[in-house]
Design a protein around this motif. Structure first.
Motif, PDB file in Angstrom:
ATOM      1  N   THR A 133      45.342 -43.237  36.201  1.00 36.43           N
ATOM      2  CA  THR A 133      45.450 -42.140  35.247  1.00 36.43           C
ATOM      3  C   THR A 133      44.178 -41.297  35.259  1.00 36.43           C
ATOM      4  O   THR A 133      44.238 -40.065  35.238  1.00 36.43           O
ATOM      5  N   LYS A 134      43.043 -41.960  35.300  1.00 35.62           N
ATOM      6  CA  LYS A 134      41.753 -41.255  35.329  1.00 35.62           C
ATOM      7  C   LYS A 134      41.612 -40.447  36.625  1.00 35.62           C
ATOM      8  O   LYS A 134      41.168 -39.293  36.604  1.00 35.62           O
ATOM      9  N   LEU A 162      45.111 -47.717  34.311  1.00 31.63           N
ATOM     10  CA  LEU A 162      44.166 -46.814  33.670  1.00 31.63           C
ATOM     11  C   LEU A 162      43.319 -46.069  34.703  1.00 31.63           C
ATOM     12  O   LEU A 162      43.031 -44.886  34.533  1.00 31.63           O
ATOM     13  N   SER A 207      43.785 -37.431  36.415  1.00 32.00           N
ATOM     14  CA  SER A 207      43.178 -36.461  35.505  1.00 32.00           C
ATOM     15  C   SER A 207      42.042 -35.698  36.196  1.00 32.00           C
ATOM     16  O   SER A 207      41.942 -34.475  36.068  1.00 32.00           O
TER      17      SER A 207
END
Length: 57
Positions: free
Chosen positions: A5-6, A2, A9
């Motif tokens: 992914t952040k 996670l 992004s």
């Protein structure tokens, strides 16, 4: 995963903002007549950089 992914992004968002800034700088360097011809937005008439700009007339 996670966290990765952040980070991805955030990196993508930064890249998008940087491309927009470079494009804006390039177009603002053009004469005003050409900016109007291509339909560039009049960002100077807006109060802030992130507000909704008005279209040149």
């Amino acid at each position: 995963m996670l966290i990765l992914t952040k980070i991805a992004s955030l990196a993508a968002e930064y890249s998008k903002m940087r491309r927009r800034y470079k494009t804006e700088r390039s177009v603002r360097a053009l004469p005003l007549e050409i900016q109007k011809d291509i339909g560039w937005l009049d960002l100077q008439s807006s109060n802030s950089r992130h507000s909704t700009p008005e279209i040149c007339k």
